[in-house]
Motif scaffolding. Structure first.
Motif, PDB file in Angstrom:
ATOM      1  N   LEU A  95       0.840  -1.202   0.000  1.00  0.00           N
ATOM      2  CA  LEU A  95       0.000   0.000   0.000  1.00  0.00           C
ATOM      3  C   LEU A  95       0.875   1.252   0.000  1.00  0.00           C
ATOM      4  CD1 LEU A  95      -2.806   1.280   0.047  1.00  0.00           C
ATOM      5  CD2 LEU A  95      -2.742   1.102   2.551  1.00  0.00           C
ATOM      6  N   ARG A  96       1.914   1.273   0.801  1.00  0.00           N
ATOM      7  CA  ARG A  96       2.814   2.430   0.846  1.00  0.00           C
ATOM      8  C   ARG A  96       3.462   2.647  -0.526  1.00  0.00           C
ATOM      9  NH1 ARG A  96       3.556   6.928   3.704  1.00  0.00           N
ATOM     10  NH2 ARG A  96       2.792   5.693   5.419  1.00  0.00           N
ATOM     11  N   PHE A  97       3.848   1.572  -1.186  1.00  0.00           N
ATOM     12  CA  PHE A  97       4.418   1.646  -2.528  1.00  0.00           C
ATOM     13  C   PHE A  97       3.421   2.307  -3.487  1.00  0.00           C
ATOM     14  CE2 PHE A  97       4.743  -0.162  -6.780  1.00  0.00           C
ATOM     15  CZ  PHE A  97       6.074   0.063  -7.100  1.00  0.00           C
ATOM     16  N   ALA A  98       2.174   1.842  -3.462  1.00  0.00           N
ATOM     17  CA  ALA A  98       1.139   2.392  -4.338  1.00  0.00           C
ATOM     18  C   ALA A  98       0.890   3.863  -4.027  1.00  0.00           C
ATOM     19  CB  ALA A  98      -0.148   1.580  -4.202  1.00  0.00           C
ATOM     20  N   GLU A  99       0.833   4.188  -2.743  1.00  0.00           N
ATOM     21  CA  GLU A  99       0.601   5.583  -2.354  1.00  0.00           C
ATOM     22  C   GLU A  99       1.746   6.486  -2.809  1.00  0.00           C
ATOM     23  OE1 GLU A  99      -2.133   4.978   1.639  1.00  0.00           O
ATOM     24  OE2 GLU A  99       0.044   5.082   1.865  1.00  0.00           O
ATOM     25  N   ASN A 100       2.975   6.004  -2.730  1.00  0.00           N
ATOM     26  CA  ASN A 100       4.111   6.808  -3.204  1.00  0.00           C
ATOM     27  C   ASN A 100       3.950   7.160  -4.677  1.00  0.00           C
ATOM     28  OD1 ASN A 100       5.986   7.397  -1.085  1.00  0.00           O
ATOM     29  ND2 ASN A 100       6.456   5.224  -0.987  1.00  0.00           N
ATOM     30  N   ILE A 101       3.491   6.211  -5.464  1.00  0.00           N
ATOM     31  CA  ILE A 101       3.273   6.467  -6.882  1.00  0.00           C
ATOM     32  C   ILE A 101       2.129   7.465  -7.074  1.00  0.00           C
ATOM     33  CG2 ILE A 101       2.479   5.434  -9.059  1.00  0.00           C
ATOM     34  CD1 ILE A 101       4.092   2.922  -8.244  1.00  0.00           C
ATOM     35  N   VAL A 102       1.011   7.208  -6.416  1.00  0.00           N
ATOM     36  CA  VAL A 102      -0.157   8.088  -6.568  1.00  0.00           C
ATOM     37  C   VAL A 102       0.179   9.511  -6.127  1.00  0.00           C
ATOM     38  CG1 VAL A 102      -2.485   8.577  -5.694  1.00  0.00           C
ATOM     39  CG2 VAL A 102      -1.880   6.254  -6.415  1.00  0.00           C
TER      40      VAL A 102
END
Length: 157
Positions: A95-102
């Motif tokens: 989730l943190r990975f996805a949020e960093n991208i978003v």
């Protein structure tokens, strides 16, 4: 643990992670029609289309596919971690990975939350925006749309 962009060679892994997690977890929360809806929604064509568009990422644990997430603009979707890997922090890292991208491009992340995941998203700073009830093969499927502001994300880091 590493997270990489999935290419077409990871199709079967993404499908297995998604379907195995749905089949193991969702029957405890949803009636059969809703489970069938989720499985149909995450079908071969939708997974392949997302992989080919470069939207799918896979979490590997010592080279073994353990989780997946799909990122479409500021929408985080198809976020699953196999049950045998849950409770080990892989979901939080994914989730943190996805949020960093978003949040590198947008001020808000959005997602649709299944009932079993809602409490997790609430604990990660997401807030419900609306609630839906769909007819799903004669049963009802209930879920929330949720969002998280970039400011919340930045306070966490």
């Amino acid at each position: 643990m590493e997270i990489i962009k999935a290419d077409i060679s990871f199709f079967e892994a993404v499908k297995r992670i998604t379907h195995d997690t749905i089949n193991a977890v969702y029957p405890h929360y949803y009636p059969d029609g809703a489970v069938r809806f989720f499985l149909d929604y995450h079908n071969k064509d939708s997974i392949i289309n997302d992989i080919e568009a470069g939207k799918v990422f896979i979490l590997l644990d010592d080279g073994v596919p353990a989780g997946t997430v799909t990122i479409n603009a500021n929408d985080i979707g198809r976020f699953f971690v196999l049950p045998e890997y849950q409770g080990r922090g892989f979901g939080s890292k994914l989730l943190r990975f996805a949020e960093n991208i978003v949040f590198s491009e947008y001020d808000e992340a959005v997602l649709s939350s299944s009932f079993p995941a809602k409490q997790i998203y609430l604990s990660k700073g997401y807030v419900p925006t609306d609630y839906h009830i769909l007819d799903a093969f004669g049963d009802h499927l209930c879920f929330d749309n949720m969002k998280k502001k970039k400011e919340v994300f930045e306070r966490e880091t």
